[in-house]
Structure formats: structure tokens, C-alpha cells
Motif scaffolding. Structure first.
Motif, PDB file in Angstrom:
ATOM      1  N   UNK A 119       0.836  -1.194   0.000  1.00  0.00           N
ATOM      2  CA  UNK A 119       0.000   0.000   0.000  1.00  0.00           C
ATOM      3  C   UNK A 119       0.876   1.251   0.000  1.00  0.00           C
ATOM      4  N   UNK A 120       0.550   2.205  -0.868  1.00  0.00           N
ATOM      5  CA  UNK A 120       1.219   3.498  -0.827  1.00  0.00           C
ATOM      6  C   UNK A 120       0.739   4.257   0.411  1.00  0.00           C
ATOM      7  N   UNK A 121       1.429   5.329   0.772  1.00  0.00           N
ATOM      8  CA  UNK A 121       1.090   6.055   2.000  1.00  0.00           C
ATOM      9  C   UNK A 121      -0.333   6.593   1.957  1.00  0.00           C
ATOM     10  N   UNK A 122      -0.743   7.120   0.817  1.00  0.00           N
ATOM     11  CA  UNK A 122      -2.099   7.662   0.701  1.00  0.00           C
ATOM     12  C   UNK A 122      -3.134   6.558   0.930  1.00  0.00           C
ATOM     13  N   UNK A 123      -2.874   5.382   0.371  1.00  0.00           N
ATOM     14  CA  UNK A 123      -3.771   4.241   0.557  1.00  0.00           C
ATOM     15  C   UNK A 123      -3.767   3.797   2.011  1.00  0.00           C
ATOM     16  N   UNK A 124      -2.600   3.792   2.636  1.00  0.00           N
ATOM     17  CA  UNK A 124      -2.495   3.398   4.041  1.00  0.00           C
ATOM     18  C   UNK A 124      -3.310   4.320   4.935  1.00  0.00           C
ATOM     19  N   UNK A 125      -3.355   5.601   4.602  1.00  0.00           N
ATOM     20  CA  UNK A 125      -4.107   6.543   5.412  1.00  0.00           C
ATOM     21  C   UNK A 125      -5.610   6.294   5.340  1.00  0.00           C
ATOM     22  N   UNK A 127      -6.897   3.275   5.089  1.00  0.00           N
ATOM     23  CA  UNK A 127      -7.072   2.151   6.006  1.00  0.00           C
ATOM     24  C   UNK A 127      -6.969   2.612   7.454  1.00  0.00           C
ATOM     25  N   UNK A 128      -6.069   3.536   7.713  1.00  0.00           N
ATOM     26  CA  UNK A 128      -5.856   4.012   9.072  1.00  0.00           C
ATOM     27  C   UNK A 128      -7.145   4.529   9.693  1.00  0.00           C
ATOM     28  N   UNK A 129      -7.935   5.254   8.927  1.00  0.00           N
ATOM     29  CA  UNK A 129      -9.187   5.800   9.455  1.00  0.00           C
ATOM     30  C   UNK A 129     -10.125   4.691   9.910  1.00  0.00           C
ATOM     31  N   UNK A 130     -10.127   3.568   9.168  1.00  0.00           N
ATOM     32  CA  UNK A 130     -10.984   2.438   9.554  1.00  0.00           C
ATOM     33  C   UNK A 130     -10.462   1.765  10.814  1.00  0.00           C
ATOM     34  N   UNK A 131      -9.136   1.716  10.984  1.00  0.00           N
ATOM     35  CA  UNK A 131      -8.560   1.090  12.165  1.00  0.00           C
ATOM     36  C   UNK A 131      -8.745   1.960  13.412  1.00  0.00           C
ATOM     37  N   UNK A 132      -8.831   3.273  13.211  1.00  0.00           N
ATOM     38  CA  UNK A 132      -8.995   4.177  14.350  1.00  0.00           C
ATOM     39  C   UNK A 132     -10.393   4.097  14.958  1.00  0.00           C
ATOM     40  N   UNK A 145       5.801  -8.660   5.314  1.00  0.00           N
ATOM     41  CA  UNK A 145       7.070  -9.271   5.713  1.00  0.00           C
ATOM     42  C   UNK A 145       7.604  -8.731   7.038  1.00  0.00           C
ATOM     43  N   UNK A 146       7.413  -7.409   7.250  1.00  0.00           N
ATOM     44  CA  UNK A 146       7.968  -6.776   8.441  1.00  0.00           C
ATOM     45  C   UNK A 146       7.056  -5.637   8.867  1.00  0.00           C
ATOM     46  N   UNK A 147       6.932  -5.431  10.169  1.00  0.00           N
ATOM     47  CA  UNK A 147       6.094  -4.341  10.659  1.00  0.00           C
ATOM     48  C   UNK A 147       6.590  -2.982  10.150  1.00  0.00           C
ATOM     49  N   UNK A 148       7.907  -2.857   9.945  1.00  0.00           N
ATOM     50  CA  UNK A 148       8.465  -1.590   9.474  1.00  0.00           C
ATOM     51  C   UNK A 148       8.025  -1.250   8.057  1.00  0.00           C
ATOM     52  N   UNK A 149       7.423  -2.221   7.343  1.00  0.00           N
ATOM     53  CA  UNK A 149       6.947  -1.960   5.986  1.00  0.00           C
ATOM     54  C   UNK A 149       5.648  -1.151   5.983  1.00  0.00           C
ATOM     55  N   UNK A 153       1.712   4.928  12.106  1.00  0.00           N
ATOM     56  CA  UNK A 153       0.387   5.085  12.704  1.00  0.00           C
ATOM     57  C   UNK A 153      -0.447   3.806  12.589  1.00  0.00           C
ATOM     58  N   UNK A 154      -0.239   3.030  11.529  1.00  0.00           N
ATOM     59  CA  UNK A 154      -0.926   1.738  11.429  1.00  0.00           C
ATOM     60  C   UNK A 154      -0.301   0.745  12.404  1.00  0.00           C
ATOM     61  N   UNK A 155       1.028   0.744  12.498  1.00  0.00           N
ATOM     62  CA  UNK A 155       1.696  -0.174  13.421  1.00  0.00           C
ATOM     63  C   UNK A 155       1.231   0.040  14.855  1.00  0.00           C
ATOM     64  N   UNK A 156       0.909   1.278  15.197  1.00  0.00           N
ATOM     65  CA  UNK A 156       0.500   1.565  16.571  1.00  0.00           C
ATOM     66  C   UNK A 156      -0.919   1.113  16.870  1.00  0.00           C
ATOM     67  N   UNK A 157      -1.663   0.714  15.841  1.00  0.00           N
ATOM     68  CA  UNK A 157      -3.066   0.344  16.030  1.00  0.00           C
ATOM     69  C   UNK A 157      -3.341  -1.130  15.766  1.00  0.00           C
ATOM     70  N   UNK A 158      -2.286  -1.914  15.619  1.00  0.00           N
ATOM     71  CA  UNK A 158      -2.464  -3.348  15.382  1.00  0.00           C
ATOM     72  C   UNK A 158      -1.689  -4.136  16.421  1.00  0.00           C
ATOM     73  N   UNK A 159      -2.122  -5.356  16.652  1.00  0.00           N
ATOM     74  CA  UNK A 159      -1.369  -6.280  17.495  1.00  0.00           C
ATOM     75  C   UNK A 159      -0.558  -7.179  16.566  1.00  0.00           C
ATOM     76  N   UNK A 160       0.738  -7.220  16.757  1.00  0.00           N
ATOM     77  CA  UNK A 160       1.635  -7.919  15.834  1.00  0.00           C
ATOM     78  C   UNK A 160       1.925  -9.339  16.308  1.00  0.00           C
ATOM     79  N   UNK A 161       1.828 -10.263  15.367  1.00  0.00           N
ATOM     80  CA  UNK A 161       2.198 -11.657  15.603  1.00  0.00           C
ATOM     81  C   UNK A 161       3.321 -11.987  14.621  1.00  0.00           C
TER      82      UNK A 161
END
Length: 386
Positions: A119-125, A127-132, A145-149, A153-161
Motif C-alpha cells: 500500500x502506498x502512504x495515501x492508501x495506508x491513510x 485504512x488508518x481511518x478504519x482502524x482508528x 514481511x515486516x512491521x516496518x513496511x 500510525x498503522x503499526x500503533x493500532x495493530x497487534x503484531x504476531x
């Protein structure tokens, strides 16, 4: 076998997700499953989705839910599978709209995004609104592959496994147990795929895929001049393209047949003018997917070549470790005597550079030419990425 049995070597991750299904207090509305390619991210995501959608159901009802998830037809499941280079903003907007509806038959509405890193940054944003502000019974499952990808702001709203790289033995045992593969072939496929579960299955069940991989290694071992590198690069791109076509041809034919059935068109009949736009959209989608498939095929070629030069370096250094390409050890020992460990390590650097160049849209054949020339020792292995 249940959905969890499709996984191997991921006991800790499975336990975390099973606990969340069993205990609502351990449940959260958004998850991120990370792990290297081939570790089983998507398989774990759909196993989790199956368990969520099954809820407390048992027997025939639970079996029916599992079958619907496997076919991606469950009414409370939405999936964004990324066969193309990027995930479009319109696709995410459509998922966000679906996420607002309450589940129809299951305890949850589950939305899975495979390879969310595309996802490009604009696309990620979007999704971010739905996660908020998520609906109470909607669960998002992202894979990357990696949370850093993903954006912070999305990483802060998900639980990582996090998934680990499974061992050769674990992948081989899965192929034997799940797919009935001969143990010796399963072990070789697991090793040569470098424990990439999907690729291991393909190598174990497709003789043409094994042949294409063997030809890739033979071409690289046979390069001894600049002209030879140029010719080998062209052949490697052709191998990758053929591999991609073989990988997608059957699926594309099935998709076209399904589309014709849904439009009420008999096989072999002409398509009415008013319905051609629907088929045209499918064809365009398949073309975009084919582009991604070829790029993935070329990257698989480079990964195979990395295993080749890694093995050469191990032989030259006398490391005494098991080789990825153990089946051709005799050829590798012969090739190792004709070069040095420094050259093999420089070849690995050249392959890494080629992967970066292709990612930056350098024509693959040019990147492969430069890589093979460097690997042959004719010029220094490293250069600018331009």
C-alpha cells in the motif's frame, strides 16, 4: 486436517491467535502477521479467520465454514489478495465500506489484506481511518514481511504476531503429512526452496519447476565470459517468464471460464457486445497480475542464484555445513576449485545489487547481465545502483 494444521513451526503464533479466539478479553480488532516470504503468513491469517468465523459451531457447520473460507466465499469474509504490484486506493476504500456492516451469520466480519506492505502512504491513510474507529464486530488481519513496511500510525493500532523461519525438517514433514509427498523429495524441495512453504510444494509436485530451477543453476555455473553473461541473462529472463506463465495460465483460464458462466455464456460461444466490458476488465486485471508474476519469477531466479553462490562460498571456506543445493554437491565442488571465496562473496553482493536495481525498475535483463558479468569475475561486483 483443520486450518491450523496447514502451518508448521509456528506454535507460539498459533497459541496467541487461538487464545484470542477462545478468550474475548485477549481479542483485538486489528492484527498484523509478519514473517519472511514462505513462512506461512497468509495460511495463518486464514486459519485465524476460519476460527473467528466458526465461533462456537461444531461438526458439519464448522466444516462448512472452513470450506467457505478456503473457497473465499464466506459472506462475512472479505479478502484483498495482492497479485499485482501495488494495492490501489479504490480497493481499500471498498474494504473499508464493507467493514462497516455487521456480520450476517458469523460472530465477526473478518477482512484479510495479504501483503499490506504494497500500500502506498495515501492508501495506508485510508485504512488508518478504519482502524482508528472500527465497528465492534469487525476484525482486520494484515500480512506483511515486516512491521516496518507499514506506516507508524498503522503499526500503533495493530497487534503484531511474528512468524519465524521454519526448518527444512518442519517443511518436509508438512509436505509429507499434508500433501503426501515422498519423504526424500519433500526434504530436497524444502531445502532447495530455502524453507519457503509455497515454493517447496511447487518444487515437490511440479517436475517442470524443478527442471527450470536446475537450468538456472547450470546457466550461472556455465558463464565464463561477458558474451556468455549476456546470453545467460536473456535465457534466465526467458526461464522466469515461462515459469510465471505456467504459474498463472491455469488460474487465468479458470477465471475466464467462471466469468463466462456468471454471464450466462456457453463455452465457445461469442461474447455479446454489451458484456465485453466485463471480460475486458478481467483481462486487464490478469495483465497487471502477470507483470507482478514475472517480477516475482525473476526474483525467484535471483534467490536461487544466491543459494548457488552461498554454497560455493561455504565449500571454498571449508565450512562443513549442509548445502542448499546438496543434490549437485559434486558440481559445486568442481566449480569451487575454479574460483575463490572472495569471488563468490562478490557475486552475492552483485545479486543483492541486481535485486535493488530491478526494484527500481531497471529492465531485468540489464540487471541480470551486469550481475552475471560481475559474478564471472570480469569486472568488480559492486557499482552504482543507477
Amino acid at each position: 486436517m483443520n486450518a491450523w494444521d496447514e502451518l508448521t513451526g509456528q506454535e507460539a503464533a498459533i497459541a496467541t491467535l487461538r487464545d484470542a479466539v477462545a478468550d474475548p478479553s485477549a481479542m483485538t480488532h486489528s492484527w498484523l502477521i509478519t514473517g519472511p516470504p514462505g513462512s506461512g503468513r497468509s495460511n495463518l491469517a486464514f486459519a485465524f479467520a476460519t476460527a473467528l468465523l466458526q465461533g462456537s459451531s461444531e461438526g458439519a457447520e464448522a466444516h462448512r465454514t472452513a470450506a467457505q473460507v478456503a473457497a473465499r466465499t464466506h459472506p462475512d469474509l472479505a479478502v484483498l489478495a495482492t497479485d499485482r504490484v501495488i494495492i490501489s486506493i479504490d480497493e481499500v476504500r471498498q474494504l473499508v465500506a464493507q467493514s462497516q456492516f455487521s456480520p450476517s451469520v458469523a460472530p465477526y466480519r473478518v477482512i484479510v489484506i495479504e501483503d499490506a506492505d504494497r500500500m502506498a502512504e495515501r492508501t495506508s491513510n485510508v485504512l488508518l481511518k478504519a482502524l482508528e474507529e472500527p465497528p465492534p464486530r469487525t476484525v482486520w488481519i494484515l500480512c506483511a514481511p515486516n512491521a516496518a513496511d507499514l506506516i507508524p500510525t498503522i503499526r500503533s493500532r495493530v497487534r503484531t504476531v511474528r512468524l519465524r523461519v521454519p526448518s527444512v525438517t518442519e517443511v518436509a514433514e508438512l509436505l509429507v503429512r499434508r500433501d503426501g509427498v515422498d519423504p526424500a523429495l519433500a526434504e530436497r524441495a524444502a531445502r532447495e526452496s530455502q524453507t519457503h512453504i509455497g515454493m517447496a510444494l511447487r518444487l515437490a509436485t511440479d517436475a517442470d519447476a524443478r527442471d527450470r530451477r536446475s537450468r538456472t543453476l547450470e546457466l550461472a555455473l556455465g558463464v565464463s565470459s561477458v558474451s556468455g553473461a549476456v546470453l545467460a541473462a536473456e535465457r534466465l529472463v526467458a526461464i522466469a517468464t515461462d515459469d510465471a506463465k505456467a504459474f498463472t495460465a491455469e488460474r487465468e483460464e479458470e477465471e475466464r471460464a467462471a466469468a463466462l458462466r456468471s454471464l450466462g455464456i456457453e463455452p465457445g460461444a461469442s461474447v455479446p457486445a454489451g458484456l465485453r466490458a466485463s471480460l475486458k476488465a478481467l483481462e486487464e486485471d490478469q495483465k497487471r497480475r502477470a507483470t507482478r508474476s514475472v517480477r516475482d519469477g525473476i526474483d525467484r531466479v535471483l534467490v536461487d542464484l544466491m543459494s548457488l553462490y552461498r554454497d560455493l562460498a561455504m565449500v571454498q571456506l571449508g565450512a562443513g555445513v549442509e548445502l542448499v543445493n546438496e543434490a549437485i554437491r559434486a558440481q559445486l565442488e568442481h566449480a569451487a576449485r575454479a574460483s575463490t571465496a572472495e569471488q563468490s562473496l562478490a557475486a552475492l553482493d552483485a545479486i543483492a545489487l541486481a535485486r535493488r536495481r530491478i526494484e527500481s525498475n531497471t529492465p531485468p535483463v540489464l540487471a541480470l547481465e551486469a550481475m552475471l558479468i560481475s559474478a564471472s569475475g570480469r569486472v568488480p561486483a559492486l557499482g552504482s545502483a543507477s
